[in-house]
Design a protein around this motif. Structure first.
Motif, short mmCIF file in Angstrom:
data_model
loop_
_atom_site.label_atom_id
_atom_site.label_comp_id
_atom_site.label_asym_id
_atom_site.label_seq_id
_atom_site.Cartn_x
_atom_site.Cartn_y
_atom_site.Cartn_z
N TYR A 1 -50.91 81.30 -38.76
CA TYR A 1 -50.30 80.25 -37.95
C TYR A 1 -49.40 79.44 -38.87
O TYR A 1 -49.87 78.85 -39.85
N TYR A 2 -48.11 79.42 -38.55
CA TYR A 2 -47.15 78.64 -39.31
C TYR A 2 -46.71 77.44 -38.48
O TYR A 2 -46.25 77.60 -37.34
N GLY A 3 -46.87 76.26 -39.05
CA GLY A 3 -46.50 75.04 -38.34
C GLY A 3 -47.59 74.00 -38.50
O GLY A 3 -48.66 74.25 -39.06
N ASP A 4 -47.32 72.81 -38.01
CA ASP A 4 -48.28 71.71 -38.06
C ASP A 4 -49.46 72.06 -37.16
O ASP A 4 -49.28 72.27 -35.95
N PRO A 5 -50.69 72.15 -37.69
CA PRO A 5 -51.82 72.53 -36.85
C PRO A 5 -52.16 71.53 -35.76
O PRO A 5 -52.89 71.85 -34.82
N LYS A 6 -51.61 70.32 -35.86
CA LYS A 6 -51.88 69.30 -34.84
C LYS A 6 -50.71 69.15 -33.87
O LYS A 6 -50.74 68.27 -33.00
N ALA A 7 -49.71 70.00 -33.97
CA ALA A 7 -48.56 69.92 -33.07
C ALA A 7 -49.00 70.16 -31.63
O ALA A 7 -49.75 71.08 -31.35
N ASP A 8 -48.51 69.33 -30.73
CA ASP A 8 -48.89 69.41 -29.32
C ASP A 8 -47.96 70.38 -28.60
O ASP A 8 -46.99 69.99 -27.96
N ILE A 9 -48.27 71.67 -28.71
CA ILE A 9 -47.47 72.74 -28.10
C ILE A 9 -48.32 73.39 -27.03
O ILE A 9 -49.34 74.03 -27.34
N ARG A 10 -47.94 73.26 -25.76
CA ARG A 10 -48.76 73.75 -24.66
C ARG A 10 -47.91 74.45 -23.61
O ARG A 10 -46.74 74.11 -23.41
N LEU A 11 -48.53 75.40 -22.93
CA LEU A 11 -47.92 75.93 -21.72
C LEU A 11 -47.95 74.85 -20.64
O LEU A 11 -48.85 74.00 -20.62
N GLN A 12 -46.97 74.88 -19.74
CA GLN A 12 -47.04 73.98 -18.61
C GLN A 12 -48.21 74.38 -17.71
O GLN A 12 -48.65 75.53 -17.70
N LYS A 13 -48.72 73.41 -16.98
CA LYS A 13 -49.84 73.69 -16.08
C LYS A 13 -49.37 74.48 -14.87
O LYS A 13 -48.20 74.42 -14.48
N ILE A 14 -50.29 75.21 -14.26
CA ILE A 14 -50.04 75.89 -12.99
C ILE A 14 -50.83 75.12 -11.93
O ILE A 14 -52.06 75.28 -11.84
N PRO A 15 -50.17 74.27 -11.15
CA PRO A 15 -50.91 73.40 -10.21
C PRO A 15 -51.88 74.15 -9.30
O PRO A 15 -52.98 73.67 -9.05
N LYS A 16 -51.49 75.33 -8.83
CA LYS A 16 -52.36 76.07 -7.92
C LYS A 16 -53.63 76.57 -8.60
O LYS A 16 -54.59 76.94 -7.93
N GLU A 17 -53.62 76.61 -9.93
CA GLU A 17 -54.77 77.13 -10.65
C GLU A 17 -55.49 76.06 -11.48
O GLU A 17 -56.25 76.38 -12.38
N GLU A 18 -55.26 74.80 -11.15
CA GLU A 18 -56.06 73.73 -11.74
C GLU A 18 -57.35 73.64 -10.94
O GLU A 18 -57.52 72.79 -10.08
N GLU A 19 -58.26 74.53 -11.26
CA GLU A 19 -59.42 74.78 -10.40
C GLU A 19 -60.69 74.09 -10.85
O GLU A 19 -61.72 74.18 -10.19
N TYR A 20 -60.64 73.40 -11.97
CA TYR A 20 -61.80 72.63 -12.41
C TYR A 20 -61.33 71.48 -13.30
O TYR A 20 -60.24 71.51 -13.88
N LYS A 21 -62.15 70.46 -13.36
CA LYS A 21 -61.89 69.32 -14.22
C LYS A 21 -63.10 69.09 -15.11
O LYS A 21 -64.23 69.40 -14.73
N GLY B 1 -51.93 74.71 -20.21
CA GLY B 1 -51.84 73.26 -20.36
C GLY B 1 -53.07 72.63 -20.98
O GLY B 1 -53.03 71.47 -21.40
N ARG B 2 -54.17 73.37 -21.07
CA ARG B 2 -55.40 72.78 -21.61
C ARG B 2 -55.43 72.80 -23.13
O ARG B 2 -56.01 71.91 -23.76
N TYR B 3 -54.84 73.83 -23.75
CA TYR B 3 -54.93 73.98 -25.20
C TYR B 3 -53.55 74.01 -25.84
O TYR B 3 -52.60 74.56 -25.29
N THR B 4 -53.48 73.45 -27.04
CA THR B 4 -52.31 73.68 -27.86
C THR B 4 -52.37 75.12 -28.36
O THR B 4 -53.42 75.78 -28.29
N LEU B 5 -51.26 75.61 -28.90
CA LEU B 5 -51.25 76.97 -29.43
C LEU B 5 -52.24 77.10 -30.58
O LEU B 5 -52.96 78.10 -30.68
N ALA B 6 -52.31 76.10 -31.45
CA ALA B 6 -53.24 76.15 -32.57
C ALA B 6 -54.69 76.15 -32.09
O ALA B 6 -55.55 76.82 -32.67
N GLU B 7 -54.98 75.41 -31.02
CA GLU B 7 -56.33 75.41 -30.46
C GLU B 7 -56.69 76.76 -29.85
O GLU B 7 -57.83 77.21 -29.94
N ALA B 8 -55.70 77.44 -29.25
CA ALA B 8 -55.94 78.77 -28.70
C ALA B 8 -56.28 79.76 -29.81
O ALA B 8 -57.19 80.59 -29.68
N VAL B 9 -55.54 79.69 -30.92
CA VAL B 9 -55.86 80.52 -32.09
C VAL B 9 -57.29 80.24 -32.55
O VAL B 9 -58.08 81.16 -32.80
#
Length: 494
Positions: free
Chosen positions: A385-405, A309-317
Motif C-alpha cells: 500500500y503506497y500512500g498515507d494510511p489514514k487517507a480518507d479514500i472511499r467508494l461512494q455509497k449505494i443508497p439502495k444497498e445501505e441495508e444495515y446500520k 462507503g464504509r471503509y477507506t482503501l487502507a482499511e479494506a486492505v
C-alpha cells in the motif's frame, strides 16, 4: 530505621508506578512516522517527513539499517497508523514483506497492530505530492478497468472497461442516468481504447488484472502495454509512445490481480512509481510478487466493493488481511509463524511451491496442505500500500444497498455495538454476491471500530464465530435477518 527504609521503598515503588502509568498513557499515539536516518539530513525528504509529522501531530522514529530497529518504539507508542517514508531506490518486495510481518509484532496476538503505508515517489517532490493528495477526502465515483467482474457498474456514476474474459469486448456506463452498453472492437484496438477511456472518463479509480511486471501492464489477451519511463505512464503504440493524458485529478490504482505491479524493485522507473507520480495517485495498491492465487488482491477489492462507503482503501486492505490471518490460525495455531520460502527469481515459482509444501508439512504437521493453505501463505505478506494510511479514500455509497446500520457506544468499561438491519437487508450483499468466490469465498460481517478499544472482551451472547480485536470485529456466517437488532457487548480493560 527499618520502618523508614520500608517507607522509602514503598514511596519509591508507588512513584515508579505513577511515572510508568503516566508515560504509558501519554506516549500512546494515533499515528507515527518512520524514516531512515539518512533522510533526516536530506532537505527535500525532510519536507515530506515534516508534512506528515505536522498533519498528524506525530512523532518521528529514525532507523539506520532496518525498520525493525524501531519496533520497541512502536510497542511503546502503540500507534493505529504508521507511515514509512522511503526513497524509491530502497523500496522492494523484501521491504514490503518485512513491514507486513513487523506490523504483527507489537503485541502478543497474531493480528496486525496498525494500518501502514509507504510514502515514496520518483523523487521527494513526487512523494510530497502523494501525501498532499491524501489530505482531502476522496470519494470514488468513476472508474476504468481491465476486468469483467465490475461490469454491473453499480458502484460508479461513470465506468468503462476492456473485458478480460471475451477478447475484444468493451463496455461503458457513460453517466449516472445511463445503463451499461457493450460492444466489440478489433482486439488490436485494445490499447488505444484503454488510452481513450483514461482520457475521456478521467477516472477516480483504475483497477486492473492480467499480466504485468514492474515495467509494464498488459492489456487483456496481451494486446499492447502501458509502460513507465522517468516516472511517467505511457501507452507503447507501435508507432511510438503516447503519455497518458492527465487532468490533475487525484486517482487510486489497484492491481487486484496483476503480478508484480506494486513492486518498485528499487527502481524509480517502475510502474508503481509512475502510477504515484504521473497518475497523480492518492494511493496505489499492488502485488510485489507473481500473483497466482489471488486472495490478498481480490479480497481487498471485495471488502471495498461490498462495503461501499464504509471503509477507506487502507482499511479494506487491513480487514482482508485480518480475515486471512484468522482463517490461517483456524487451520493451525502456528500457521502465522511460518513464512513462504520465496525464491529470488519469479521463474522459480514451481520450486517455491515444493518448498512451501515441505515447510507446511514439516513445521505445522499438515500432511497434505490444500491449495488454499498454500495460497494464503503465499499471499499473506506481498501486497503493498503506497500512500498515507489514514487517507480518507472511499467508494461512494449505494443508497439502495445501505441495508444495515451500526451504533457504537463506549461508556465506562463497556462498549455496546448494535447492528440494525433494514427491511431491504440482503445477506447475499453482505457475503459479497459470489464475487471472485474462487479466490475469496463469502465475506464475514466486518466492522472497523471508530476508535481503538482497550483489551476488549466479548461478554454478550455470541452471534456466531466472532473475532474481536482492539480495532475491528469480524462475524463469520452471520445469520442476520431483515428488521432485526443484534447487540454485541464488550468489556474493556482499564
Amino acid at each position: 530505621m527499618i520502618q523508614m527504609c520500608r517507607m522509602k521503598n514503598i514511596v519509591g515503588i508507588l512513584l515508579c508506578l505513577f511515572v510508568s502509568t503516566f508515560f504509558s498513557k501519554s506516549m500512546v499515539q494515533d499515528y507515527v512516522v518512520v524514516a531512515r536516518q539518512k533522510l533526516k539530513t536530506d532537505t527535500d525528504w525532510v519536507k515530506v517527513i515534516s508534512f506528515l509529522q505536522e498533519k498528524h501531530n506525530a512523532p518521528v522514529f529514525y532507523y539506520r539499517n532496518s525498520p525493525f530497529e524501531i519496533l520497541d518504539s512502536l510497542k511503546l507508542y502503540n500507534p493505529r497508523y504508521v507511515a514509512f517514508v522511503e526513497e524509491p531506490k530502497q523500496v522492494d518486495r523484501e521491504l514490503v514483506m518485512l513491514l507486513r510481518r513487523m506490523s504483527r509484532q507489537v503485541d502478543e496476538d497474531i493480528y496486525s497492530d496498525y494500518i501502514w503505508g509507504i510514502i515514496t515517489g520518483y523523487d521527494a517532490k513526487a512523494a510530497l505530492k502523494l501525501v498532499n493528495n491524501g489530505v482531502q477526502s476522496l470519494k470514488i465515483k468513476s472508474a476504468v478497468s481491465t476486468i469483467a467482474e465490475l461490469r454491473a457498474a453499480k458502484w460508479f456514476d461513470r465506468f468503462a472497461w476492456i473485458d478480460d474474459h471475451q477478447d475484444g469486448l468493451c463496455g461503458e456506463k457513460r453517466s449516472i442516468k445511463d445503463s451499461v452498453i457493450t460492444y466489440m472492437i478489433s482486439p488490436d484496438e485494445s490499447l488505444q481504447k484503454f488510452y481513450d477511456f483514461y482520457k475521456e472518463y478521467d477516472p477516480d479509480f483504475i483497477v486492473t488484472s492480467g499480466h504485468a511486471t514492474e515495467r509494464n501492464l498488459e492489456m487483456p489477451f496481451s494486446h499492447g502495454n502501458i509502460k513507465s519511463k522517468n516516472g511517467l505512464l505511457y501507452a507503447a503504440f507501435p508507432e511510438g509512445k503516447e503519455y497518458l493524458v492527465e487532468s490533475g485529478k487525484r486517482r487510486v490504482f489497484l492491481g487486484a490481480g496483476n503480478c508484480l505491479l506494486g513492486n518498485v524493485r528499487k527502481n524509480p522507473n517502475s510502474m508503481a512509481i509512475a502510477c504515484l507520480g504521473s497518475g497523480n495517485a492518492a494511493a496505489m495498491v499492488g502485488y510485489v510478487v507473481t500473483s497466482w492465487y489471488g486472495r490478498v488482491g481480490w479480497g481487498t477489492l471485495k471488502y471495498w466493493l461490498f462495503n461501499p462507503g464504509r471503509y477507506t482503501l487502507a482499511e479494506a486492505v487491513f480487514l482482508n488481511e485480518q480475515d486471512m490471518l484468522f482463517q490461517m490460525n483456524h487451520w493451525n495455531p502456528n500457521f502465522n509463524q511460518v513464512n513462504f520460502p520465496y525464491a529470488q527469481s519469479d521463474a522459480q515459482i514451481r520450486g517455491e511451491m515444493k518448498k512451501a509444501v515441505a515447510t507446511i508439512q514439516n513445521q505445522l504437521g499438515i500432511e497434505n496442505p490444500t491449495k488454499d493453505q498454500i495460497g494464503f501463505l503465499y499471499d499473506r505478506d506481498v501486497l503493498a500500500y503506497y500512500g498515507d494510511p489514514k487517507a480518507d479514500i472511499r467508494l461512494q455509497k449505494i443508497p439502495k444497498e445501505e441495508e444495515y446500520k451500526v451504533d457504537f457506544k463506549v461508556k465506562g468499561e463497556k462498549c455496546v455495538i448494535k447492528i440494525r438491519t433494514q427491511k431491504n437487508f440482503n445477506i447475499n450483499h453482505l457475503k459479497g454476491e459470489q464475487f471472485k468466490q474462487e479466490h475469496v469465498g463469502n465475506l464475514p460481517f466486518s466492522y472497523f471500530f471508530p476508535e481503538r478499544l482497550k483489551s476488549p472482551r466479548l461478554v454478550s451472547k455470541c452471534l456466531g464465530d466472532i473475532l474481536i480485536n482492539e480495532d475491528f470485529m469480524l462475524i463469520y456466517k452471520p445469520d442476520f435477518k431483515p428488521r432485526k437488532t443484534y447487540k454485541v457487548v464488550l468489556e474493556l480493560g482499564s
